[in-house]
Scaffold this motif. Structure first.
Motif, PDB file in Angstrom:
ATOM      1  N   GLN A 131       0.813  -1.218   0.000  1.00  0.00           N
ATOM      2  CA  GLN A 131       0.000   0.000   0.000  1.00  0.00           C
ATOM      3  C   GLN A 131       0.848   1.271   0.000  1.00  0.00           C
ATOM      4  OE1 GLN A 131      -3.540  -0.174  -0.228  1.00  0.00           O
ATOM      5  NE2 GLN A 131      -2.742  -2.189  -0.843  1.00  0.00           N
ATOM      6  N   ARG A 132       2.145   1.125   0.151  1.00  0.00           N
ATOM      7  CA  ARG A 132       3.043   2.277   0.109  1.00  0.00           C
ATOM      8  C   ARG A 132       4.391   1.838  -0.488  1.00  0.00           C
ATOM      9  NH1 ARG A 132      -1.041   4.412   1.302  1.00  0.00           N
ATOM     10  NH2 ARG A 132      -1.442   6.029   2.874  1.00  0.00           N
ATOM     11  N   ALA A 133       5.005   2.779  -1.253  1.00  0.00           N
ATOM     12  CA  ALA A 133       6.422   2.654  -1.612  1.00  0.00           C
ATOM     13  C   ALA A 133       7.192   3.324  -0.476  1.00  0.00           C
ATOM     14  CB  ALA A 133       6.688   3.366  -2.928  1.00  0.00           C
ATOM     15  N   LEU A 134       8.147   2.602   0.114  1.00  0.00           N
ATOM     16  CA  LEU A 134       8.847   3.080   1.309  1.00  0.00           C
ATOM     17  C   LEU A 134      10.259   3.522   0.949  1.00  0.00           C
ATOM     18  CD1 LEU A 134       7.936  -0.028   3.500  1.00  0.00           C
ATOM     19  CD2 LEU A 134       6.660   2.117   3.357  1.00  0.00           C
ATOM     20  N   ALA A 135      10.697   4.625   1.509  1.00  0.00           N
ATOM     21  CA  ALA A 135      12.091   5.039   1.282  1.00  0.00           C
ATOM     22  C   ALA A 135      12.555   5.861   2.468  1.00  0.00           C
ATOM     23  CB  ALA A 135      12.202   5.864  -0.004  1.00  0.00           C
ATOM     24  N   LEU A 136      13.723   5.522   2.988  1.00  0.00           N
ATOM     25  CA  LEU A 136      14.236   6.328   4.092  1.00  0.00           C
ATOM     26  C   LEU A 136      15.720   6.628   3.920  1.00  0.00           C
ATOM     27  CD1 LEU A 136      15.831   4.210   6.096  1.00  0.00           C
ATOM     28  CD2 LEU A 136      13.557   3.808   7.015  1.00  0.00           C
ATOM     29  N   ALA A 137      16.154   7.667   4.634  1.00  0.00           N
ATOM     30  CA  ALA A 137      17.565   8.072   4.607  1.00  0.00           C
ATOM     31  C   ALA A 137      17.978   8.521   6.003  1.00  0.00           C
ATOM     32  CB  ALA A 137      17.763   9.212   3.606  1.00  0.00           C
ATOM     33  N   TYR A 138      19.132   8.025   6.451  1.00  0.00           N
ATOM     34  CA  TYR A 138      19.709   8.457   7.728  1.00  0.00           C
ATOM     35  C   TYR A 138      20.661   9.620   7.413  1.00  0.00           C
ATOM     36  CZ  TYR A 138      18.214   4.297  10.387  1.00  0.00           C
ATOM     37  OH  TYR A 138      17.490   3.328  11.041  1.00  0.00           O
ATOM     38  N   VAL A 139      20.444  10.755   8.095  1.00  0.00           N
ATOM     39  CA  VAL A 139      21.231  11.950   7.762  1.00  0.00           C
ATOM     40  C   VAL A 139      21.721  12.666   9.020  1.00  0.00           C
ATOM     41  CG1 VAL A 139      19.964  12.340   5.596  1.00  0.00           C
ATOM     42  CG2 VAL A 139      19.159  13.435   7.699  1.00  0.00           C
ATOM     43  N   MET A 155      14.929  10.584   7.641  1.00  0.00           N
ATOM     44  CA  MET A 155      13.913  11.106   6.721  1.00  0.00           C
ATOM     45  C   MET A 155      13.215   9.883   6.125  1.00  0.00           C
ATOM     46  SD  MET A 155      16.563  13.660   4.715  1.00  0.00           S
ATOM     47  CE  MET A 155      15.375  14.622   3.765  1.00  0.00           C
ATOM     48  N   PHE A 156      11.884   9.900   6.123  1.00  0.00           N
ATOM     49  CA  PHE A 156      11.174   8.680   5.744  1.00  0.00           C
ATOM     50  C   PHE A 156       9.917   9.033   4.939  1.00  0.00           C
ATOM     51  CE2 PHE A 156       8.772   4.809   7.770  1.00  0.00           C
ATOM     52  CZ  PHE A 156       8.723   4.196   6.532  1.00  0.00           C
ATOM     53  N   PHE A 157       9.896   8.633   3.665  1.00  0.00           N
ATOM     54  CA  PHE A 157       8.728   8.849   2.801  1.00  0.00           C
ATOM     55  C   PHE A 157       7.928   7.562   2.669  1.00  0.00           C
ATOM     56  CE2 PHE A 157      10.917  12.620   1.037  1.00  0.00           C
ATOM     57  CZ  PHE A 157       9.837  13.484   0.931  1.00  0.00           C
ATOM     58  N   GLU A 158       6.609   7.717   2.648  1.00  0.00           N
ATOM     59  CA  GLU A 158       5.693   6.610   2.305  1.00  0.00           C
ATOM     60  C   GLU A 158       4.858   7.113   1.130  1.00  0.00           C
ATOM     61  OE1 GLU A 158       3.675   4.102   4.671  1.00  0.00           O
ATOM     62  OE2 GLU A 158       5.408   3.691   5.908  1.00  0.00           O
ATOM     63  N   GLY A 159       4.995   6.520  -0.040  1.00  0.00           N
ATOM     64  CA  GLY A 159       4.290   7.006  -1.227  1.00  0.00           C
ATOM     65  C   GLY A 159       3.181   6.063  -1.653  1.00  0.00           C
ATOM     66  N   ILE A 160       2.026   6.619  -1.967  1.00  0.00           N
ATOM     67  CA  ILE A 160       0.941   5.783  -2.499  1.00  0.00           C
ATOM     68  C   ILE A 160       1.411   5.227  -3.845  1.00  0.00           C
ATOM     69  CG2 ILE A 160      -1.433   5.862  -3.391  1.00  0.00           C
ATOM     70  CD1 ILE A 160      -2.051   7.902  -1.165  1.00  0.00           C
ATOM     71  N   PRO A 161       1.299   3.892  -4.051  1.00  0.00           N
ATOM     72  CA  PRO A 161       1.844   3.290  -5.278  1.00  0.00           C
ATOM     73  C   PRO A 161       1.301   3.953  -6.545  1.00  0.00           C
ATOM     74  CG  PRO A 161       1.274   1.581  -3.710  1.00  0.00           C
ATOM     75  CD  PRO A 161       0.773   2.875  -3.120  1.00  0.00           C
TER      76      PRO A 161
END
Ligand code: FAD
Length: 406
Positions: A167-175, A213-219
């Motif tokens: 239900q989501r495309a997940l992407a995160l980055a440690y900064v 930083m953490f994005f959850e995108g609707i597919p």
């Protein structure tokens, strides 16, 4: 001495294994990676953990970080208005401090602690034949392999799994280098209606304090754009998306840099509840733990919390069980006790993946004007069962708003 084998050295497997060792069990944990490989590998999660889950760790003497880990005192939420501003915003403090410790920091240390307390670590990418061997040698085999392929041995529970696709495309980055938001004492949770969500939170990584930083995108939407990017391309894409969708967060991130070359992650998975008992070809049965049986989307940050709660719950069920055999009835009982709390987290998480119903929008609007409502929502992240008394149901929500005079 009763012998228990646990497959998977993550949050749940290690916490349960250490708890069992402390109670005199003979415990082997099977890991497909050494501590060094985990430490030097890719980030796996944002792993924000709240008061109840952290208390389970502390009860086992597993807090090795104390003040070295940035504390998360509260949570702020905003809904973007689609024109570069916020339609509404609120924040509140948590009753108990939360925190996030990079699993690359935590798991290697816990593996060492498990061995120090007398546990046995075996390095193996466990498959069915290995499970057969463990079942023949052990009184109980527990599979705590997270999203590992071996979880597929456990049948999907269609009644409890409303989605059969991510239900989501997940992407995160440690900064490092992110500016603090003065009104946000910890997690910043931004909803971009029809597009997805963006979170930030402080964490402790291998090189020290950082932010995630953490994005959850609707597919299929504009935030579903992270496949195949290099870490630096992913960070640049994050900054571009922030400027477009959450500009108040973009301002914090003009000078961010990745903590390390493995500090990004992108992927997706379908939220899935599975049946707790898997039967091997020989007829032997094994019990699933944490993500293996209850795998939720990270939108509400419940997975590591559930893993800790599941480990604590299974430990107490095992201790209550005494010398009786660990048969399928015992396994169903262990899962059933955990599901008593996990059901609320799962139902709430799945609801948050859909468009918010009218009564939730009204509650968020009320929370932005009433700190008591904001605080109750924020503390629901620690105990989602409370959300079912006022947040999840339109009638209960109306009654609650009347009760607080909102
Ligand atoms: C992007 C993202 C963000 C998240 N953010 C949060 C958050 O903020 N808060 C939160 O609470 N949760 C969060 N989660 C969820 C959380 O990380 C997981 O729910 C939690 O780690 C599950 O713990 P576990 O012990 O069940 O599994 P895991 O932590 O996945 O551990 C399983 C272990 O088993 C090993 N393994 C797998 N297969 C085998 C095999 N065949 N043999 C031996 N070993 C094996 C794996 O290598 C791993 O070490 C997030 C998840 C993702 C993907």
């Amino acid at each position: 001495m009763r012998k228990i084998t646990i497959v998977g050295a993550g949050q749940a497997g290690l916490q349960l294994g250490i708890g069992l060792i402390d109670h005199g069990f003979d415990v082997t944990i099977v890991s497909n990676r050494t501590g060094d490989q985990i430490r030097e590998g890719r980030v796996m999660s944002s792993q924000a953990m709240f008061g109840t889950a952290l208390a389970h760790e502390r009860n086992l003497g597993l807090d090795f970080w104390g003040d070295a880990c940035p504390s998360i005192a509260g949570l702020g939420a905003s809904i973007a208005d689609g024109q570069g501003g916020r339609a509404l915003s609120f924040d509140a403090r948590l009753d108990a401090t939360a925190r996030s410790i990079d699993q690359r920091v935590k798991m290697p240390l816990w593996m060492g602690e498990f061995a120090r307390r007398g546990g046995r670590l075996e390095l193996c990418e466990a498959g069915i034949e290995d499970l057969e061997r463990y079942a023949a040698e052990s009184d109980l085999v527990i599979v705590a392999a997270g999203k590992g392929e071996i979880a597929g041995l456990f049948e999907r529970d269609a009644m409890r799994s409303p989605y059969d696709a991510p239900q989501r495309a997940l992407a995160l980055a440690y900064v490092t280098g992110m500016a603090a938001l003065p009104d946000r004492p910890g997690v910043s949770f931004n909803v971009i209606p029809g597009v997805g969500e963006y979170f930030t939170m402080p964490s402790l990584t291998t090189s020290g304090p950082c932010d995630i930083m953490f994005f959850e995108g609707i597919p299929g939407g504009p935030l579903d754009c992270f496949d195949g990017l290099t870490p630096h391309e992913q960070l640049a894409k994050f900054q571009e998306l922030l400027r477009t969708y959450v500009p108040w967060e973009a301002e914090r991130c003009t000078d961010v840099t990745l903590t390390d070359g493995n500090g990004t992650l992108a992927g997706r998975f379908a939220p899935t509840v599975r049946k707790p008992v898997a039967t091997l070809p020989s007829g032997a049965q094994v019990l699933g733990l944490a993500d293996v049986v209850v795998l939720n989307d990270p939108i509400t940050g419940q997975g590591s919390n559930n893993a800790s709660k599941c480990a604590a719950s299974y430990l107490s069920t095992i201790l209550d069980h005494g010398e009786r055999p660990y048969d399928a009835a015992f396994m169903e009982l262990a899962f059933g006790r955990f599901w008593d709390t996990a059901e609320a987290a799962t139902t709430w998480t799945n609801a948050m993946l859909g468009a918010p119903p009218q009564h939730v929008l009204e509650l968020f609007g009320a929370a932005s004007a009433n700190s008591r409502i904001a605080a109750r929502f924020v503390n629901g992240f620690d105990d989602p069962r409370d959300l079912f008394r006022w947040f999840m149901d339109p009638v209960a929500a109306k009654n609650y708003l009347t009760e607080v005079g909102a």
